[in-house]
Scaffold this active site. Structure first.
Site, PDB file in Angstrom:
ATOM      1  N   SER A  67       0.916  -1.264   0.121  1.00  0.00           N
ATOM      2  CA  SER A  67      -0.114   0.165   0.026  1.00  0.00           C
ATOM      3  C   SER A  67       0.917   1.448  -0.009  1.00  0.00           C
ATOM      4  CB  SER A  67      -0.976  -0.155   1.296  1.00  0.00           C
ATOM      5  OG  SER A  67      -2.089  -0.677   0.915  1.00  0.00           O
ATOM      6  N   LYS A  70       0.505   3.404  -2.802  1.00  0.00           N
ATOM      7  CA  LYS A  70      -0.673   4.110  -3.243  1.00  0.00           C
ATOM      8  C   LYS A  70      -0.417   5.718  -3.563  1.00  0.00           C
ATOM      9  CE  LYS A  70      -3.646   0.613  -0.917  1.00  0.00           C
ATOM     10  NZ  LYS A  70      -4.412   0.374   0.070  1.00  0.00           N
ATOM     11  N   TYR A 192      -2.621  -2.679 -10.477  1.00  0.00           N
ATOM     12  CA  TYR A 192      -2.587  -2.633  -9.095  1.00  0.00           C
ATOM     13  C   TYR A 192      -2.032  -3.775  -8.375  1.00  0.00           C
ATOM     14  CZ  TYR A 192      -4.229  -2.376  -4.289  1.00  0.00           C
ATOM     15  OH  TYR A 192      -4.147  -2.124  -2.945  1.00  0.00           O
ATOM     16  N   TYR A 244      -4.430   3.718   7.353  1.00  0.00           N
ATOM     17  CA  TYR A 244      -5.856   3.215   7.240  1.00  0.00           C
ATOM     18  C   TYR A 244      -6.778   3.792   8.599  1.00  0.00           C
ATOM     19  CZ  TYR A 244      -2.800   0.277   4.866  1.00  0.00           C
ATOM     20  OH  TYR A 244      -1.822  -0.521   3.997  1.00  0.00           O
ATOM     21  N   VAL A 262       0.989  -3.583   3.940  1.00  0.00           N
ATOM     22  CA  VAL A 262       0.674  -4.922   4.873  1.00  0.00           C
ATOM     23  C   VAL A 262       1.895  -5.714   4.941  1.00  0.00           C
ATOM     24  CG1 VAL A 262      -0.282  -6.201   2.986  1.00  0.00           C
ATOM     25  CG2 VAL A 262      -1.435  -6.404   5.283  1.00  0.00           C
TER      26      VAL A 262
HETATM   27  N1  GLN Z   1      -1.906  -5.326  -2.113  1.00  0.00           N
HETATM   28  C1  GLN Z   1      -2.658  -5.286  -0.945  1.00  0.00           C
HETATM   29  C2  GLN Z   1      -4.189  -5.278  -1.053  1.00  0.00           C
HETATM   30  O1  GLN Z   1      -4.433  -4.888  -2.093  1.00  0.00           O
HETATM   31  C3  GLN Z   1      -2.142  -3.927  -0.424  1.00  0.00           C
HETATM   32  C4  GLN Z   1      -2.887  -3.526   0.995  1.00  0.00           C
HETATM   33  C5  GLN Z   1      -2.034  -2.966   2.031  1.00  0.00           C
HETATM   34  O2  GLN Z   1      -0.563  -2.889   1.721  1.00  0.00           O
HETATM   35  N2  GLN Z   1      -2.735  -2.525   2.962  1.00  0.00           N
HETATM   36  O3  GLN Z   1      -4.478  -5.898  -0.437  1.00  0.00           O
END
Ligand code: GLN
Length: 615
Positions: A67, A70, A192, A244, A262
Site C-alpha cells: 500500500s 498508493k 494495481y 488506514y 501490509v
Molecule cells: N496489495 C495489498 C491489497 O490490496 C495492499 C494492501 C496493504 O498494503 N494494506 O490488499
C-alpha cells in the site's frame, strides 16, 4: 583510529536494538507469498532532504511496497490529470474503514480516499496508459525517479496476489459499475497488484520520503519525481488517510504524513526535512507494522517533530540594517559632501535580508520597513543572502514596495538575479512596467546607495558645486596659503575625459595624482563593466594617491563615468617641491595622509557595523 559516530545514527541503532525484541502482531498471510517472510527482519533508514542516509538493521532487505505505492501512484495520476479531475474519481476523506473495505459513496460510487484499496484501484486506472504493460512500465519508471534506480516487480508476490485477490477484483468491478473506472477492470486491478508487488528496501522508502520532503526532487539525483504543486496533495492524503483506520491516532501521536503497507513497511515524511522508511513484517489488526509504529513514535517524540508543534525559528530574516549615516556607499566624496551624507543619511535605509522568504519570515521584514518608513526618503532591500522566495513572500514584498512608492519613498530591490521568480511575480502584481523597472534598476546595493545619496544631496544646499575650479576647496590644498596654492596651480595640467574613457589603467606606472574637477570616476577590479566596481570618486576628491605615495604600479582601472575633467599632478613635480618649497610638500603629504585616514576610518566603521549586527 577512533570513528566518531553521529548521534543520529546511534539513536536509530538504539531504537533498532530496543524494539527488536517486540514480537507482537502477525505477518500478513492473506497474500500467501507474504506469509513466507522472516518475521524477525527489521530495518530502519532515515534520508535527509539533502540526501544523506542513516541506516540501521536490515535496511537493504527487499520486500514488496504494497500500500505504500498508493500515494506515489496518486501523485502520478495527479501529474497526468490534475487535481480537479482526480477529485471526480476519488475523495480525500478518511473513511475510518479497513484498507480493503468495500466502501464507496452510496450515490456516486466514488471511493472515500486514494489510500484505501478502492481509491487506489480507481487511481491506478487514471494513470495514462494504452495497455497493461504500459501502465506498469510508467508506474515503475515513476518509482525509479524517487529511488534513483530501476525498479522491478517481485513475480512471486504478484502472482500470489493475482491468484487470490478476488476481493480487489470485486472492488474493481464495482468501480466499473459506477463508471469510476472507465475501462475493463481486470487489467487495472492487475496493474494495481503489480504496483503493490514492486520490490523496495528501507533506503528506497526513506529516499522516496526525502523526495517528497524536498518538494518533489530526489535530493541525490536531482531528478524531479512529481510536480511540486502536487506534493502537498500527496502528503495531505497520507496525513489524513495513510494509516488506514488508525490514521487519526497516528497523526495525533506522531504528527507526520505517513503510509504503511501490509508487508510491514512504513514510510513517514517530515516536510522540508526528511523521509524515514521502516520495515518489520509483523502487523497489527489495522495492517500497520508494530515495530515501525514504535520507531516512528519514538523518533517523533525524541526529536520533537510533531508537525503541529513546529519549532520556533528565532533566526531573523533581517541580516543587517543600516542607514547611509552609519554606513555610506563606497563613493569617495569631498569631505563637505560626506559630512552632509552623515548628517542626513538616516533618511536612506538598507535592509539586508537572508534565508528562505515565506509568509512569516517576510512579515517581520515588512513590519520593520513599514515602522521606519515615515522618515525614509529611500529604502533598499538587499536580497544577496536570500535563498528562496515563495509566492506569498513575493506578493508581500510587491505590496510593500507599492505602499512605499505611494508614500514617496524610492524603493530598490538589489542583488536579485539568483531569485529569477521575484521580478515576474512583482510584475504580475503591478500594472506599471516603468515602476517595476525602477524597483530593479540597480544590480548592487552599493550602486543604489550611491544614487540615494546623490538624490538626498539634491534636496540640500550644495556643500560643493558640481564643477570645482577653485583649488582651495580641494582636500589636497587644505592648510596652504594663497601664494602656495598659486605655486601648486602652476604645476597642474587640465585633462578632459569622455564617458567610458580610461583615466588610469591597471599595472601602469604611477606618474600622476588626479584631482576630480567635475564628474564621477569609477574604480574597477577586472574589466570595466564586467569586473567589480569597488569605489567611485566625485568632484573635489583625489584619485591615485596610493601609487603616488609608494611608487607601486596601479592596482585598478579608473574610468570616467560621464564627462569628467581632472587636474593632473605629476609625481616628479611633487618630489621637486621637497627642495623648492618644503612647506608645501609637507602640507600636501599631510593632506594625503588625512585623506587615507578618512578612508580607513570608513572601512573600520563598516566592519564594526557588520560585526556588531551579525550573529
Ligand atoms: N496489495 C495489498 C491489497 O490490496 C495492499 C494492501 C496493504 O498494503 N494494506 O490488499
Amino acid at each position: 583510529m577512533t570513528v566518531h559516530r553521529s548521534p543520529v545514527q546511534s539513536f536509530l541503532e538504539s531504537l533498532h536494538a530496543r524494539f527488536a525484541s517486540v514480537r507482537d502482531g502477525e505477518v500478513a498471510a492473506y497474500i500467501p507469498e507474504l506469509a513466507k517472510t522472516d518475521p524477525d527482519l527489521f530495518g530502519i533508514c532515515l534520508a535527509t532532504a539533502d540526501g544523506y542516509l542513516y541506516e540501521a538493521g536490515d535496511s537493504r532487505h527487499l520486500f514488496t511496497v504494497q500500500s505504500i505505492s498508493k500515494p506515489f501512484v496518486y501523485g502520478l495520476a495527479l501529474d497526468d490529470n490534475g487535481v480537479k479531475h482526480m477529485l471526480t474519481k476519488t475523495g480525500v476523506e478518511p473513511s475510518g474503514d479497513a484498507f480493503n473495505a468495500i466502501s464507496l459513496h452510496r450515490v456516486t460510487g466514488r471511493p472515500f480516499n486514494p489510500m484505501i484499496n478502492a481509491g487506489a484501484i480507481a487511481t491506478t486506472g487514471q494513470v495514462r496508459a494504452d495497455s497493461l504493460q504500459h501502465r506498469v512500465a510508467r508506474i515503475l519508471e515513476m518509482f525509479g525517479r524517487y529511488t534513483g534506480h530501476p525498479m522491478r516487480v517481485d513475480p512471486a508476490v504478484y502472482d500470489s496476489e493475482n491468484r487470490t485477490g478476488h476481493r480487489n477484483r470485486a472492488i474493481g468491478h464495482l468501480l466499473r459499475n459506477f463508471d469510476i473506472l472507465d475501462a475493463e477492470p481486470t487489467a487495472i486491478v492487475d496493474a494495481y497488484f503489480q504496483q503493490c508487488a514492486i520490490a523496495v528496501h528501507c533506503a528506497d522508502l526513506a529516499l522516496m520520503g526525502a523526495t517528497l520532503a524536498n518538494q518533489g526532487v530526489n535530493p541525490v539525483t536531482g531528478v524531479r519525481a512529481i510536480e511540486d504543486t502536487h506534493v502537498e496533495n500527496v502528503l495531505s492524503v497520507m496525513a489524513s488517510c495513510g494509516m488506514y483506520d488508525f490514521s487519526g491516532g497516528w497523526i495525533y501521536n506522531v504528527g507526520m504524513p505517513a503510509k504503511s503497507g501490509v508487508s510491514g513497511g512504513v514510510l513517514a515524511v517530515l516536510p522540508g526535512q526528511f523521509g524515514i522508511g521502516v520495515f518489520s513484517p509483523r502487523v497489527d489488526e489495522h495492517g500497520n507494522s508494530v515495530r515501525a509504529l514504535k520507531v516512528c513514535e519514538e523518533v517523533s517524540r525524541a526529536w520533537e517533530l510533531h508537525q503541529f508543534n513546529p519549532p520556533y525559528c528565532p533566526t531573523s530574516s533581517r541580516r543587517l540594517s543600516y542607514s547611509c549615516a552609519e554606513r555610506s556607499s563606497s563613493r569617495i566624496r569631498h569631505p563637505g559632501e560626506l559630512a552632509c551624507v552623515r548628517d542626513h543619511g538616516s533618511r536612506v535605509r538598507v535592509f539586508e535580508i537572508q534565508g528562505n522568504l515565506a509568509f512569516a519570515t517576510t512579515e517581520s521584514i515588512v513590519r520593520d520597513v513599514i515602522a521606519g518608513s515615515g522618515e525614509q526618503r529611500s529604502v533598499i532591500l538587499d536580497f544577496h543572502h536570500v535563498t528562496t522566495v515563495n509566492g506569498a513572500a513575493a506578493r508581500l514584498l510587491a505590496d510593500l514596495a507599492a505602499e512605499l512608492e505611494r508614500r514617496g519613498t524610492a524603493t530598490f530591490f538589489t542583488h536579485t538575479p539568483r531569485l529569477p521568480s521575484l521580478r515576474p511575480q512583482v510584475a504580475a502584481q503591478w500594472t506599471d512596467a516603468a515602476a517595476v523597472e525602477r524597483l530593479f534598476r540597480f544590480p548592487s546595493t552599493d550602486l543604489a546607495m550611491e544614487w540615494c545619496e546623490d538624490d538626498l544631496l539634491e534636496t540640500l544646499p550644495r556643500p560643493v558645486p558640481s564643477r570645482l575650479d577653485d583649488l582651495r576647496t580641494f582636500e589636497i590644498a587644505a592648510g596652504l596659503t594663497s601664494e602656495e596654492i598659486e605655486v601648486l596651480a602652476q604645476l597642474l595640467d587640465r585633462q578632459r575625459y569622455s564617458p567610458g574613457e580610461f583615466i588610469i589603467r591597471r599595472d601602469d606606472e604611477a606618474t600622476n595624482l588626479f584631482l576630480v574637477m567635475s564628474g564621477v570616476v569609477g574604480v574597477w577590479l577586472g574589466e570595466p563593466g564586467t569586473g567589480s566596481r569597488v569605489a567611485s570618486f566625485s568632484v573635489g576628491t583625489m584619485v591615485g594617491e596610493l601609487a603616488f605615495l609608494d611608487g607601486a604600479r596601479r592596482s585598478a582601472h579608473v574610468v570616467a563615468e560621464c564627462d569628467v575633467e581632472c587636474s593632473l599632478f605629476d609625481v616628479d613635480d611633487f618630489l621637486r617641491l621637497q627642495e623648492s618649497h618644503p612647506r608645501i610638500h609637507a602640507t600636501i603629504l599631510r593632506n594625503l595622509a588625512v585623506s587615507l585616514a578618512t578612508k580607513l576610518r570608513k572601512v573600520n566603521r563598516d566592519v564594526s557595523i557588520l560585526s556588531t549586527q551579525r550573529g
